[in-house]
Scaffold this active site. Structure first.
Site, PDB file in Angstrom:
ATOM      1  N   GLY A 234     -11.523   9.277  -7.151  1.00 20.52           N
ATOM      2  CA  GLY A 234     -11.239   7.889  -7.506  1.00 20.52           C
ATOM      3  C   GLY A 234     -10.184   7.306  -6.595  1.00 20.52           C
TER       4      GLY A 234
ATOM      5  N   GLY B 272      -7.000   4.504  -6.886  1.00 20.39           N
ATOM      6  CA  GLY B 272      -6.158   3.717  -7.758  1.00 20.39           C
ATOM      7  C   GLY B 272      -5.574   2.531  -7.041  1.00 20.39           C
ATOM      8  N   GLN B 273      -4.602   1.914  -7.697  1.00 21.75           N
ATOM      9  CA  GLN B 273      -3.987   0.722  -7.130  1.00 21.75           C
ATOM     10  C   GLN B 273      -3.115   1.054  -5.935  1.00 21.75           C
ATOM     11  OE1 GLN B 273      -1.631  -1.356  -9.955  1.00 21.75           O
ATOM     12  NE2 GLN B 273      -0.911  -2.901  -8.517  1.00 21.75           N
TER      13      GLN B 273
ATOM     14  N   ASP C  25      -2.549  -3.248 -19.448  1.00 21.94           N
ATOM     15  CA  ASP C  25      -3.819  -3.247 -18.709  1.00 21.94           C
ATOM     16  C   ASP C  25      -4.857  -2.406 -19.454  1.00 21.94           C
ATOM     17  OD1 ASP C  25      -5.588  -3.932 -16.739  1.00 21.94           O
ATOM     18  OD2 ASP C  25      -4.941  -2.390 -15.339  1.00 21.94           O
TER      19      ASP C  25
END
Length: 1060
Positions: free
Chosen positions: A116, A118-119, A232
């Site tokens: 993945g 992420g930010q 979030d």
């Protein structure tokens, strides 16, 4: 006979057993159960011995293989060329040997692959070297790409994750920090996101949703008890482990709040954002999470979002109005819970206590309350009890009992205050007051008693100062050190860790002091593994899992690609929408659901229709030519009559047609050759088809958005409207061309409705010399209108325009060759105010969206953020409004706008082919109606200009690409927005770059590359069709990020982005 006697004896022997008393039967049954239990225990011991032997063998094999790999923390240098054999257990429980090639090693972990993004970095799958089959998630954050603000956010995320220890929150095991990167070793949840689960299984039943929502409420209630707010929450941030347990992730936007105070950071996803975030109001943290929980619960029980829109304006309006509908098949309790959480007013919104005590969660209330008290709090209570017992023993040895009781009360109050998370400053004041009272009371006592009491008070003051220092630096309130004894720890795990090479004392100290090092992380990994194995072995849990997944749905639900949630999946491949690139080599006038197999057949049919239309045009235009010439000779001083072309398409057509004659000397030759070839007064078949495709809205823009019924209607109407539209367009062109023999460069325009609000774009090839061309064209237009009978001036003017058109066409061809290989064609999407187009366009895709942090005045670092649309009437001396306020107010102004704003555009002449005049048609895919200008040329001495750029060949993708900037789907893709036209904005950028003496090269008409102070970056002008504005995008290619940001701030500070 003997056999019969034996049988009788056997029967007689059995009869007393059958007739035994009841208590004797129970004794025999108890004995049997005891034997069975002993056998089970023996089997379990044998299994444990086998498991231990297998672990020892695996550890021995892995250590031998790891010794071959060079030990290094650098992932690039530590990767071994040969694949590593790791025994990985599958989901069925059988162990299989899989060859995995590690990308590198980080501490005691092998990095396998990326799972993945992420930010702030990537997330990779890792295996522990010393624990077989134990997976972890490794979040790698590059510190070189972080500015101070994002670095603070990452540090805040780490501190909050260290604070939280809950079974439904992803756990942080270890933090490894180097000079280049930060490695976060976290718990791995292998069952994926809740969004994926819903896409695969469809809508959840209320009992399934209750189990998920109970775990979410428990985790969020625990976070709020620790004064942490997530901000979030959405199904993408909810993972599932192997035991169907919710794991909340992504605390990158989380923060710490204090009761009674408000937060000012505006972040989150638009579809899950609360109304106070959209209105940029200060908010308390828990209310934002409650709103997001309401949206998540709505998605769980219905399978779609409560608030959705074609664009952000419609989405925000629905959220602010609280406009949503709850399905009727839900129970009354579920409806009431959703309606209590989705309240627009945050003061009237439900609190966490009300949610926990709601009737819909009455069956799971005890689970929420039990899981809120985690192991850390339980250990804290045991520590407090031990401290109180020790203090009581010390106090009994003292002579003065009164002072001892006061000390006990003070110590209890201090520790309970830290547990209840009250204000640290008030606690410190109370502690100081209590200590002063103790000192005053101790003055009456003996010297020995005073010394003992002062020592106790100093210890309490030291404990309080540690918590206040954390609170002043805006860090979460950490629990005190957990003074765990060796008896409280799992001795089996400790013995196993000692066997792996850890020292017992160091291991116990790291666990007691809550350190995030290798020893503590390995202990907690083994503890979590043991807990998972125990849960999997339980038969009750397996039955619950089977019941959960096999429970039938009460309503039919779409799954897979047909799921309504598929478009909100962040990694899902997007289908072709109005903003996706499409090739325009084929005719654009075709149905939206045309397949590729029928593509060539449609082209042949259109070519046959065009050939038939050519003969019809010749015969019709020869009959109309004489009548039009007589009419123009009599009425040559009058303005051209307005002609409005209407079609039967589903949307309103607003295209503008401007016709320019470049050569009046060739009119006679062209009129003589009307019977053989079309001249200046006729339009070729290709041009008529291009006009047809430009007047009618391209159904390609409505791909995957128009319903099936609308598509069928469009396909039926296409066959009937092709002939009518082509004839009407040709008649309009002939009238205007014949009237332009005496006055060249006349244009037909109409009054634009207030719905057409997109700003005008000047021709892309003349961006560098836009000012000179505009001045020359305006002066030429005025001279032609005042002197319509002067043929000499017209000839000189036309020759001058022709030379300029040929020069610009050469420049266009050079730019086409450079840009065709690197740029892609993107079609414009519909206007925000077009109601019919919005209903047919595709729904808004909710990617993960992060708004910026704003202070009270709407600035960050002294730089105004113009991420959203601002009203054009905003002056510099007025107070700057928030971006969302200006975004919504500008949308209202757009709907109310009529003819106040003048649409200025420069009409440029294009190159001619075989001395024939060319008809330039605006080919914006946004549908518009023809503007009709009723102003008299004698009174105004000025001709109205068309509000769209002139394009020579609308079917060529390279030229359409050059004359429009690149399309950007969402606002966060650009740095700032403005209402200015793209050429005007490009001139402003070049002017500012020249003032700073920054060397630059123009790669495309709307893209430049700059290089200064060792930093190389690009500045691009993009188009935001949803908002009808232009955006300015900065992109760093190379160099220091610090210098790049300072340069961008200097450039933006000097740009005048407000439209005049």
């Amino acid at each position: 006979m003997e056999t019969l006697k034996e049988e009788e004896q056997f029967r007689n022997f059995d009869t007393p057993l059958l007739n035994t008393p009841h208590h004797l039967k129970e004794e025999t049954q108890i004995q049997q159960k005891e034997r069975e239990q002993q056998q089970q225990q023996q089997q379990q011991l044998q299994q444990q011995l086998q498991l231990q032997n297998e672990r020892e063998n695996r550890n021995h094999n892995i250590t031998e293989e790891l010794n071959k790999i060079p030990s290094s923390n650098n992932s690039s240098n530590s990767s071994s060329p040969n694949p590593l054999s790791i025994s990985v257990s599958s989901s069925l429980g059988s162990a299989s040997s899989i060859h995995l090639t590690p990308q590198g090693t980080i501490g005691n972990y092998l990095v396998i692959k990326t799972i993945g993004r992420g930010q702030f970095g990537k997330v990779k799958l890792g295996y522990h070297k010393k624990i077989p089959n134990e997976k972890v998630a490794i979040k790698i954050i590059n510190k070189g790409k972080l500015d101070p603000e994002t670095l603070k956010m990452v540090q805040r995320e780490v501190r909050i994750m260290k604070l939280l220890h809950h079974p439904n929150i992803i756990r942080l095991y270890e933090v490894i920090e180097t000079s280049r990167a930060l490695y976060l070793i976290m718990e791995y949840a292998g069952e994926g996101e809740v969004m994926d689960f819903m896409i695969a299984h469809g809508v959840l039943t209320e009992s399934q949703a209750r189990t998920f929502f109970t775990q979410i409420v428990s985790a969020i209630n625990y976070c709020h008890s620790k004064r942490a707010v997530h901000r979030d929450l959405k199904p993408e941030n909810l993972l599932l482990d192997c035991n169907r347990q919710i794991k909340i992730i992504d605390f990158g936007l989380s923060n710490v709040f204090t009761p009674g105070s408000y937060l000012k950071t505006f972040c989150g996803s638009p579809t899950y954002a609360s109304p106070e975030l959209i209105l940029r109001k200060e908010y308390n943290g828990p209310s934002v999470d409650v709103w997001s929980m309401g949206v998540v619960l709505f998605v769980l029980v219905t399978g779609y979002l409560p608030f959705d829109g074609d664009n952000y304006v419609e989405l925000f309006q629905k959220i602010l109005a609280g406009n949503y509908t709850i399905p009727s098949y839900l129970t009354h309790e579920c409806k009431s819970l959703i309606s209590r959480m989705l309240v627009v007013d945050p003061d009237k919104r439900a609190t966490m206590e009300e949610i926990i005590n709601h009737p819909w969660l009455s069956s799971t209330k005890q689970i929420i309350l039990s899981t809120t008290m985690t192991d850390s709090l339980k250990n804290l209570n045991s520590c407090l009890e031990q401290q109180i017992n020790v203090e009581n023993l010390l106090n009994q040895s003292l002579n003065n009992s009164n002072n001892n009781n006061i000390n006990n009360i003070n110590n209890i109050n201090n520790t309970m205050a830290t547990m209840n998370n009250s204000n640290n400053n008030n606690n410190n004041n109370n502690n100081n007051n209590n200590n002063n009272n103790n000192n005053n009371n101790n003055n009456n006592n003996n010297n020995n008693n005073n010394n003992n009491n002062n020592n106790n008070n100093n210890n309490n003051n030291n404990n309080n100062t540690t918590t206040t220092t954390n609170a002043t630096t805006t860090t979460p309130i950490t629990s005190p050190i957990q003074n765990r004894n060796n008896e409280e720890l799992d001795q089996e795990i400790i013995e196993e860790l000692v066997g792996l090479g850890f020292e017992r004392e160091e291991l116990c100290n790291s666990i007691r002091q809550n350190k995030y090092n290798d020893a503590a992380s390995t202990y907690f990994l083994l503890q979590g593994k043991k807990l998972r194995e125990s849960q999997q072995n339980q038969t009750d849990n397996a039955k619950k899992l089977e019941k959960f997944y096999s429970e039938p749905l009460t309503i039919p639900a779409h799954v897979g690609e047909n799921s309504p949630l598929i478009k909100y999946k962040r990694h899902h491949k997007r289908s072709n929408t109005v903003d996706s690139p499409k090739s325009t080599n084929t005719p654009q006038y075709r149905s939206s659901n045309t397949q590729q197999n029928n593509h060539h057949h449609q082209q042949q049919q259109q070519q046959q229709q065009q050939q038939q239309q050519q003969h019809h045009h010749h015969t019709q235009q020869q009959n109309q030519q004489q009548s039009q010439q007589q009419y123009n000779n009599n009425n040559h001083n009058k303005p051209p009559t307005p002609t409005i072309v209407t079609t039967q398409a589903s949307t309103t057509v607003n295209n503008h047609i401007s016709i320019n004659n470049n050569n009046n000397n060739n009119n006679n030759n062209n009129n003589n050759n009307n019977s053989s070839t079309p001249g200046s007064n006729t339009v070729s078949s290709t041009q008529s088809s291009s006009i047809n495709s430009s007047v009618n809205p391209s159904p390609l823009c409505l791909s995957n958005a128009v319903p099936v019924s609308l598509r069928e209607k469009l396909r039926e109407k296409e066959a009937t409207t092709t002939n009518t539209t082509t004839t009407t367009t040709t008649t309009t062109t002939t009238t205007t061309n014949t009237s332009s023999n005496n006055s060249s460069n006349q244009s037909i325009s109409s009054i634009s409705p207030p719905t057409s609000t997109s700003p005008n774009l000047q021709p892309f090839s003349l961006a560098s010399t836009a000012n000179n061309n505009n001045n020359n064209n305006n002066s030429n237009n005025n001279s032609n209108n005042n002197n319509n009978n002067n043929n000499n001036n017209n000839n000189s003017l036309n020759s001058h325009i022709q030379r300029r058109a040929t020069a610009s066409s050469l420049q266009q061809q050079q730019q086409m060759q450079q840009a065709s290989n690197t740029r892609r064609l993107r079609s414009n999407s519909s206007s925000v105010a077009d109601q019919s187009q919005r209903q047919e366009s595709r729904k808004l895709e909710d990617d993960w969206v992060i708004f910026e942090d704003y202070s009270n005045d709407g600035h960050r670092d002294g730089q105004p953020k113009n991420y959203h649309l601002q009203p054009s009437s905003l002056s510099s001396h007025k107070k700057q409004k928030s971006p969302v306020h200006s975004f919504l107010s500008s949308f209202k102004n757009i709907l109310k706008r009529s003819d106040d704003k003048s649409f200025n555009s420069s009409s440029s002449n294009n190159n001619t082919n075989n001395n024939n005049t060319t008809t330039s048609v605006s080919t914006n895919n946004t549908p518009r109606t023809l503007e009709v200008d009723h102003q008299n040329s004698n009174n105004n001495n000025q001709q109205a200009t068309s509000s769209s750029p002139n394009v020579t060949s609308p079917s060529s993708p390279s030229q359409q690409q050059q004359q429009e900037p690149r399309i950007v789907r969402f606002v966060f893709g650009v740095n700032t927005t403005t209402m200015k036209d793209a050429p005007e904005l490009m001139q402003q950028v070049l002017k500012v770059v020249d003032t700073f003496c920054i060397p630059h090269t123009k790669k495309a008409p709307f893209l430049i590359e700059c290089e200064t102070e060792g930093v190389r970056f690009s500045i691009e002008i993009c188009r935001l069709p949803r908002l009808s504005v232009n955006g300015l995008k900065f992109k760093r290619i190379g160099g220091s990020s610090w210098r790049y940001k300072s340069i961008c701030k200097d450039l933006l500070s000097q740009m005048k982005l407000n439209s005049h």
